[in-house]
Design a protein around this motif. Structure first.
Motif, PDB file in Angstrom:
ATOM      1  N   ASP A 206     125.300 -14.221 124.961  1.00  0.00           N
ATOM      2  CA  ASP A 206     125.929 -12.920 125.166  1.00  0.00           C
ATOM      3  C   ASP A 206     127.085 -13.093 126.158  1.00  0.00           C
ATOM      4  O   ASP A 206     127.459 -14.219 126.522  1.00  0.00           O
ATOM      5  CB  ASP A 206     124.859 -11.917 125.632  1.00  0.00           C
ATOM      6  N   TRP A 314     128.922 -14.215 116.819  1.00  0.00           N
ATOM      7  CA  TRP A 314     128.695 -12.790 116.514  1.00  0.00           C
ATOM      8  C   TRP A 314     129.837 -11.969 117.072  1.00  0.00           C
ATOM      9  O   TRP A 314     130.239 -12.151 118.213  1.00  0.00           O
ATOM     10  CB  TRP A 314     127.335 -12.299 116.960  1.00  0.00           C
ATOM     11  N   ASP A 316     131.240  -8.518 118.273  1.00  0.00           N
ATOM     12  CA  ASP A 316     130.682  -7.268 118.807  1.00  0.00           C
ATOM     13  C   ASP A 316     131.806  -6.287 119.169  1.00  0.00           C
ATOM     14  O   ASP A 316     132.978  -6.660 119.220  1.00  0.00           O
ATOM     15  CB  ASP A 316     129.844  -7.601 120.061  1.00  0.00           C
ATOM     16  N   PHE A 323     135.154   2.098 126.323  1.00  0.00           N
ATOM     17  CA  PHE A 323     134.470   2.737 127.463  1.00  0.00           C
ATOM     18  C   PHE A 323     135.265   3.958 127.925  1.00  0.00           C
ATOM     19  O   PHE A 323     134.737   5.019 128.143  1.00  0.00           O
ATOM     20  CB  PHE A 323     134.318   1.757 128.628  1.00  0.00           C
ATOM     21  N   ASP A 428     122.358  -1.727 118.176  1.00  0.00           N
ATOM     22  CA  ASP A 428     121.462  -1.507 119.312  1.00  0.00           C
ATOM     23  C   ASP A 428     120.314  -0.564 118.974  1.00  0.00           C
ATOM     24  O   ASP A 428     120.292   0.595 119.395  1.00  0.00           O
ATOM     25  CB  ASP A 428     122.251  -0.965 120.499  1.00  0.00           C
ATOM     26  N   PHE A 461     116.229  -3.678 120.735  1.00  0.00           N
ATOM     27  CA  PHE A 461     117.233  -4.036 121.750  1.00  0.00           C
ATOM     28  C   PHE A 461     116.989  -3.256 123.045  1.00  0.00           C
ATOM     29  O   PHE A 461     116.698  -3.824 124.082  1.00  0.00           O
ATOM     30  CB  PHE A 461     118.632  -3.739 121.187  1.00  0.00           C
TER      31      PHE A 461
END
Ligand code: MIG
Length: 717
Positions: A206, A314, A316, A323, A428, A461
């Motif tokens: 991550d 991955w 994402d 945000f 998620d 998740f």
């Protein structure tokens, strides 16, 4: 309006001047026909209504909440980053505009080729109406006619092209967690799997492997020996799979940012300046993935990772998630300053609170930045659902070019068309029992959209998982092509060995059994490349009648198996609906037990250590012995379980597992055959061009419940 005939059963209708989405493949022949549906236009939106009779079922719409039958809810196609999938949510990360309306006689497929928002009110507002609202006037509508839903799905797959195929190691078990912060953390996980002898093919990385959340950088501080570690682990068959986010940090001296500016690769605001939003790295620009040059440019960045030994990624935050943006933050700050020291009344308080609480992913952000498409300038809102798709296309091109062999690639945002370039995880979810059953219900709709390399965050998740829930989840996920246990920062640790000895043993067994099933799962994946169609099929697509239609917590896998996982807490078993006689398999490394069950409803006990499923009549299931990694699988001896009442065939597909040879048909085919003879005997055969395969061991149950153990040498051919 222009009308096209695509095939005998597929018509296309084009309204206005739609953006080219690249979804539809194949020749179009222009014809003079009208759309047999009345369209209404109002306020820039186009709507149409389909009548629903009591018996009509509606299937599809990709990774959404709700049932397998989509009736009774509102859904919106608008890729959205929303980490709390409560029941009342209407949009998740995918925007898949394909659905099929089916009654007992006919089925009709609908595909809306439109990259903006589409809303589906499937009998929610009015019980007997399906209302589709397209937020625009430029779009395509494709109508697919067929005798059955399976036929329609197959022709939709012809229309939209062949799916992405992961390398074989992509079917291994993957461990992930947002919280492996350092090389040491990752090594610890790797070593614990080894110690516990739990099979493992990859660890997902991550955000923390990056320097300040900057794409295509490696943290010197936390991962000083990144490449070394990646290569060493890969030799052992365990890959590292890093995350890449859509936003590129704005920072002088950071090459991706500087090249992006120089090459004019970022989306622009109304004034023509690169749009500024904030995500993990702070302020970022978003690559304009809708431009071909940008796809190429960004795709080439993945070379930094492939050079470091990486073979899977991955993608994402590619809805794209935001945000906050500068304008909204400024408004919030100004409002807060004005309120300072004041005595806020209720309205003023809530208004101030909302300026911060709901500052993420605001609709207005997607109206503030633009994509240039030919000579058109469109807001992101108008083409929103192409963003994740095109980022994945970009990554796919780059990885293919720089790796020269197949890669693992999954994306969070998706729309139809992206299935040709990557797989997806369903985002998620939470460690909730309801999300375990949701996981099952989503699978067929994803297959309908052409996505096969899919899976949910196993264990959930968000939120804290119980050991029981993780184990139950594994009992389902061992069947999904993407098998990844992933959890959020701050939640209870979720590795399969984190819940005490008994559950560690159970989880290990499940993962081993997954590896036993890989030959079959991989074969089914390769077949979808050749023929399209479903891998996970609802009972309703295959069997008539109300019972089959209602069985939304069961699923067919391939043409061989029926799954009926336990999806509720404290259960010791469950009731299962058998549409026909089947053999219940209690699947084990040695001596799986087979029990012939009559059709109808049966109670089946199902403990945490069990892995149980059903074999359909006259079907064979090939499998192998477990290994620690996919690369160590031994295919010299194949095992087969079967339920053979009269005669059964299975053709097992395999290939080298890593090259693109399958695109040219370079596939090993093994034909497994069993027949119950008139004189009561059982005849078995195996014929193969697979270089490794020598022997096949059959364990077959016949229609009387008798078991036959037969071993054969493989015939070449
Ligand atoms: O804002 O990278 O869906 O899998 O762990 C959250 C951190 C960003 C969302 C992904 C999730 C991932 C997380 N990401």
């Amino acid at each position: 309006m222009e009308a096209f005939k695509m095939t005998d059963n597929v018509m296309g209708f084009r309204f206005g001047n739609p953006v080219e989405t690249g979804v539809i493949q194949g020749e179009k022949t222009q014809v003079e026909v009208n759309l047999p549906i009345e369209l209404r236009e109002e306020g820039g939106k186009t709507t149409f209504t389909l009548k629903l009779t009591e018996n009509d079922r509606v299937y599809g719409l990709g990774p959404n909440l709700g049932g397998i039958n989509k009736r009774g809810r509102i859904y919106e196609s608008y890729c959205t980053d929303d980490p709390l999938h409560h029941e009342d949510k209407t949009t998740l990360y995918g925007a898949h505009n394909f659905f099929v309306l089916e009654d007992d006689d006919v089925a009709t497929g609908f595909f809306i080729d439109f990259p903006g928002r589409v809303k589906y009110d499937v009998g929610f507002t009015t019980l007997e109406e399906l209302q589709v609202e397209i937020h625009g006037q430029d779009f395509g509508i494709y109508l697919l006619e067929g005798a059955s839903i399976k036929e329609i799905v197959a022709s939709f797959h012809k229309l939209t092209g062949k799916p992405y195929m992961p390398p074989k190691w992509g079917l291994g078990y993957f461990q992930s967690r947002w919280g492996y912060q350092t090389e040491k953390d990752v090594k610890k996980v790797y070593e614990t799997f080894k110690e516990e002898e739990i099979p493992l093919d990859g660890i997902y990385l991550d955000l923390d492997y990056m320097e300040d959340f900057k794409d295509f950088t490696l943290s010197e501080e936390r991962f000083p020996n990144f490449k070394d570690m990646a290569l060493k682990m890969k030799e052992e068959g365990v890959r590292l799979i890093p995350i890449i986010d859509a936003g590129v940090k704005i920072e002088e001296g950071y090459p991706v940012y500087e090249e992006g500016i120089k090459g004019d690769h970022f989306v622009k605001d109304a004034e023509g300046k690169p749009y500024v939003a904030a995500v993990w790295p702070g302020k970022v620009h978003f690559p304009d993935f809708l431009k071909e040059e940008t796809q190429k440019w960004f795709g080439d960045q993945y070379k930094i990772l492939t050079d470091a030994g990486i073979e899977g990624v991955w993608n994402d935050m590619n809805e794209p998630a935001i945000f906050y943006d500068e304008t909204s933050l400024q408004e919030g700050v100004e409002a807060a300053i004005l309120a300072q020291g004041g005595n806020l009344n209720v309205n003023a308080f809530f208004s101030l609170r909302d300026k911060f609480m709901n500052i993420g992913n605001k609709l207005e952000y997607y109206r503030r930045f633009f994509h240039e498409i030919g000579d058109r300038r469109l807001t992101n809102e108008e083409v929103h659902n192409l963003y994740g798709y095109m980022m994945t296309k970009s990554a796919s091109m780059g990885l293919r070019k720089h790796l020269g062999k197949r890669h693992v690639l999954i994306s969070r945002a998706s729309s139809i068309g992206m299935h040709r370039y990557g797989g997806l995880w369903t985002g998620d979810n939470s460690s909730w029992w309801s999300h375990l059953s949701l996981n099952l219900r989503m699978l067929p709709a994803l297959n309908m959209s052409g996505f096969y390399y899919v899976g949910a965050d196993t264990g959930g998740f968000g939120g804290h998982v119980s050991g029981e829930l993780l184990t139950r989840w594994l009992q389902l996920s061992v069947f999904t092509p993407l098998l990844r246990n992933h959890s959020a920062l701050g939640t209870r640790v979720q590795e399969p060995y984190a819940f005490g000895e008994d559950l560690t043993r159970a989880n290990k067994k499940h993962i081993e059994r997954r590896y036993m099933l890989i030959p079959y799962l991989y074969s089914e994946m390769l077949k979808t490349y050749e023929t399209g169609g479903m891998m996970f099929t609802p009972l309703a697509f295959e069997f008539f009648g109300e019972e089959a239609q209602q069985a939304e917590d069961q699923m067919l896998l391939g043409e061989e198996l029926m799954l009926a996982p336990v999806v509720s807490q404290n259960a010791k078993g469950r009731y299962v609906y058998l549409p026909e006689d089947m053999v219940l398999v209690d699947f084990k490394k040695y001596d799986s037990s087979l029990t012939l069950l009559k059709d109808g409803v049966q109670y089946v006990s199902y403990t945490l250590e069990d892995l149980k499923f059903f074999l359909r009549r006259n079907r064979l299931l090939p499998y192998t012995m477990p290994s620690q990694t996919v690369k160590d699988q031994d295919l010299s001896v194949l095992k087969v379980l079967g339920y053979v009442d009269t005669e059964a065939v299975y053709v097992l597909y395999d290939d080298d597992g890593e090259s693109f040879g399958y695109e040219q048909g370079k596939i090993y085919k093994t034909t497994l055959y069993a027949r119950k003879l008139e004189n009561g005997g059982m005849r078995v055969e195996a014929k193969s061009n697979h270089p490794d395969l020598q022997t096949v061991n059959f364990t077959l149950m016949d229609g009387t419940g008798e078991i036959w153990n037969e071993e054969v040498k493989v015939q070449r051919g």
